[in-house]
Design a protein around this motif. Structure first.
Motif, mmCIF file in Angstrom:
data_model
loop_
_atom_site.group_PDB
_atom_site.id
_atom_site.type_symbol
_atom_site.label_atom_id
_atom_site.label_comp_id
_atom_site.label_asym_id
_atom_site.label_seq_id
_atom_site.Cartn_x
_atom_site.Cartn_y
_atom_site.Cartn_z
ATOM 1 N N PHE A 29 -38.192 -2.714 15.206
ATOM 2 C CA PHE A 29 -39.055 -1.239 15.129
ATOM 3 C C PHE A 29 -38.534 0.160 15.217
ATOM 4 N N GLU A 30 -36.824 0.444 15.320
ATOM 5 C CA GLU A 30 -36.179 0.921 14.945
ATOM 6 C C GLU A 30 -36.891 1.130 13.048
ATOM 7 N N LEU A 31 -36.164 0.115 12.273
ATOM 8 C CA LEU A 31 -36.256 -0.102 11.351
ATOM 9 C C LEU A 31 -37.909 0.608 10.212
ATOM 10 N N ALA A 32 -38.500 -0.376 11.333
ATOM 11 C CA ALA A 32 -40.205 0.536 11.238
ATOM 12 C C ALA A 32 -40.339 2.383 10.728
ATOM 13 N N VAL A 33 -39.919 1.988 11.919
ATOM 14 C CA VAL A 33 -40.088 4.653 12.728
ATOM 15 C C VAL A 33 -39.066 4.253 11.174
ATOM 16 N N TYR A 34 -37.853 4.075 10.651
ATOM 17 C CA TYR A 34 -37.229 4.954 9.858
ATOM 18 C C TYR A 34 -38.038 4.296 8.281
ATOM 19 N N LEU A 35 -38.633 3.818 8.138
ATOM 20 C CA LEU A 35 -39.683 2.977 6.366
ATOM 21 C C LEU A 35 -40.476 3.744 6.943
ATOM 22 N N SER A 36 -41.351 4.309 7.756
ATOM 23 C CA SER A 36 -42.355 5.077 8.337
ATOM 24 C C SER A 36 -41.955 6.082 7.786
ATOM 25 N N TYR A 105 -27.118 -4.999 19.167
ATOM 26 C CA TYR A 105 -27.131 -4.562 20.472
ATOM 27 C C TYR A 105 -25.266 -4.431 19.867
ATOM 28 N N SER A 106 -23.956 -5.175 19.286
ATOM 29 C CA SER A 106 -23.017 -5.095 18.685
ATOM 30 C C SER A 106 -23.006 -4.588 17.391
ATOM 31 N N GLU A 107 -21.935 -3.895 16.730
ATOM 32 C CA GLU A 107 -22.080 -3.304 15.495
ATOM 33 C C GLU A 107 -21.607 -4.343 14.312
ATOM 34 N N GLU A 108 -20.928 -5.095 15.051
ATOM 35 C CA GLU A 108 -20.190 -6.452 14.554
ATOM 36 C C GLU A 108 -21.674 -7.553 14.086
ATOM 37 N N THR A 109 -22.153 -8.014 15.208
ATOM 38 C CA THR A 109 -23.020 -8.582 15.373
ATOM 39 C C THR A 109 -24.288 -8.613 14.834
ATOM 40 N N SER A 110 -24.547 -7.004 14.693
ATOM 41 C CA SER A 110 -25.953 -6.492 14.448
ATOM 42 C C SER A 110 -26.116 -6.608 12.827
ATOM 43 N N LYS A 111 -24.710 -6.601 11.913
ATOM 44 C CA LYS A 111 -24.899 -6.413 11.131
ATOM 45 C C LYS A 111 -24.687 -8.370 9.812
ATOM 46 N N GLY A 112 -24.517 -8.950 11.048
ATOM 47 C CA GLY A 112 -25.799 -11.074 10.654
ATOM 48 C C GLY A 112 -26.783 -10.859 10.819
ATOM 49 N N ILE A 113 -28.018 -9.799 10.794
ATOM 50 C CA ILE A 113 -28.983 -9.859 11.560
ATOM 51 C C ILE A 113 -29.724 -10.199 9.665
ATOM 52 N N LEU A 114 -29.873 -10.430 9.592
ATOM 53 C CA LEU A 114 -31.336 -11.487 8.234
ATOM 54 C C LEU A 114 -32.722 -10.451 9.331
ATOM 55 N N TRP A 115 -32.638 -9.336 7.758
ATOM 56 C CA TRP A 115 -33.882 -8.772 8.208
ATOM 57 C C TRP A 115 -34.762 -8.877 7.131
ATOM 58 N N HIS A 116 -36.508 -8.915 7.554
ATOM 59 C CA HIS A 116 -37.284 -9.553 6.318
ATOM 60 C C HIS A 116 -38.676 -7.997 5.801
ATOM 61 N N ILE A 117 -39.074 -7.753 5.229
ATOM 62 C CA ILE A 117 -40.239 -6.689 5.310
ATOM 63 C C ILE A 117 -40.915 -7.960 3.596
ATOM 64 N N VAL A 139 -46.733 -4.141 -4.540
ATOM 65 C CA VAL A 139 -45.649 -4.441 -6.225
ATOM 66 C C VAL A 139 -44.611 -3.508 -6.417
ATOM 67 N N ARG A 140 -45.890 -2.186 -6.853
ATOM 68 C CA ARG A 140 -44.690 -0.766 -6.292
ATOM 69 C C ARG A 140 -44.328 -0.356 -4.669
ATOM 70 N N LEU A 141 -45.490 -0.769 -3.753
ATOM 71 C CA LEU A 141 -44.897 0.009 -2.099
ATOM 72 C C LEU A 141 -43.471 -0.907 -2.125
ATOM 73 N N ALA A 142 -43.755 -2.277 -2.297
ATOM 74 C CA ALA A 142 -41.590 -3.029 -2.740
ATOM 75 C C ALA A 142 -40.589 -1.785 -3.300
ATOM 76 N N GLU A 143 -41.518 -1.918 -4.330
ATOM 77 C CA GLU A 143 -40.400 -0.993 -5.011
ATOM 78 C C GLU A 143 -39.946 0.487 -4.675
ATOM 79 N N ILE A 144 -40.519 1.027 -3.743
ATOM 80 C CA ILE A 144 -40.503 2.053 -3.181
ATOM 81 C C ILE A 144 -39.534 1.554 -2.416
ATOM 82 N N ILE A 145 -40.250 0.540 -1.400
ATOM 83 C CA ILE A 145 -39.331 0.408 0.248
ATOM 84 C C ILE A 145 -37.739 -0.103 -0.226
#
Length: 161
Positions: A29-36, A105-117, A139-145
């Motif tokens: 959700f937080e990534l989606a808000v940031y991208l929007s 929830y942890s700054e350390e463990t959250s760095k291991g999250i693999l994000w997909h868009i 393709v252009r949307l992907a480039e902009i993201i």
């Protein structure tokens, strides 16, 4: 469809406890808000983030942004010849994660999250029936993201799946 993946950041950690997430250990959700917000800053206006329970990846819920094509979309100059894009064309920007419950929830463990868009077509049937190839828009949307993520110091990989 374009597929963007990245990890190594704690930037999009959830602010609500796991018990209040749509699906335990499934963030986005937080990534989606940031991208929007970032896309809106480039005059590419999406919906607010929403979750579709019937579209899951890896057992977790996905967050989505819907983009309704607009004629002022910034296609690359070479794609300007691509003029028969239907005015009702719609695209879904899907966001999901691969991680363990509570990793966000942890700054350390959250760095291991693999994000997909993922960016996929979501056109009404009459638009799909026209048989138009919407790859230049995706393709252009992907480039902009990728540019948006890059500007935040996030290195991502893009592939076509």
């Amino acid at each position: 469809m374009p597929h963007i993946a990245f990890s190594g950041t704690s930037d999009f950690r959830p602010y609500l406890p796991d018990a209040h997430q749509v699906s335990s250990g499934s963030y986005g959700f937080e990534l989606a808000v940031y991208l929007s917000q970032s896309l809106a800053g480039k005059r590419i206006f999406t919906s607010y983030p929403f979750c579709l329970a019937d579209r899951v990846r890896g057992g977790g819920a996905n967050w989505f942004l819907e983009y309704k094509y607009s004629s002022d979309f910034p296609l690359a100059p070479s794609d300007r010849l691509f003029k028969n894009i239907h005015s009702e064309a719609r695209f879904l920007i899907g966001i999901c994660t691969e991680c363990n419950d509570e990793d966000g929830y942890s700054e350390e463990t959250s760095k291991g999250i693999l994000w997909h868009i993922d960016i996929e077509d979501d056109h009404p049937q009459r638009v799909r029936a026209a048989g138009t190839d919407y790859a230049p828009v995706k393709v252009r949307l992907a480039e902009i993201i990728i540019e948006i993520l890059d500007s935040r110091g996030i290195k991502s990989e893009c592939s076509w799946i």
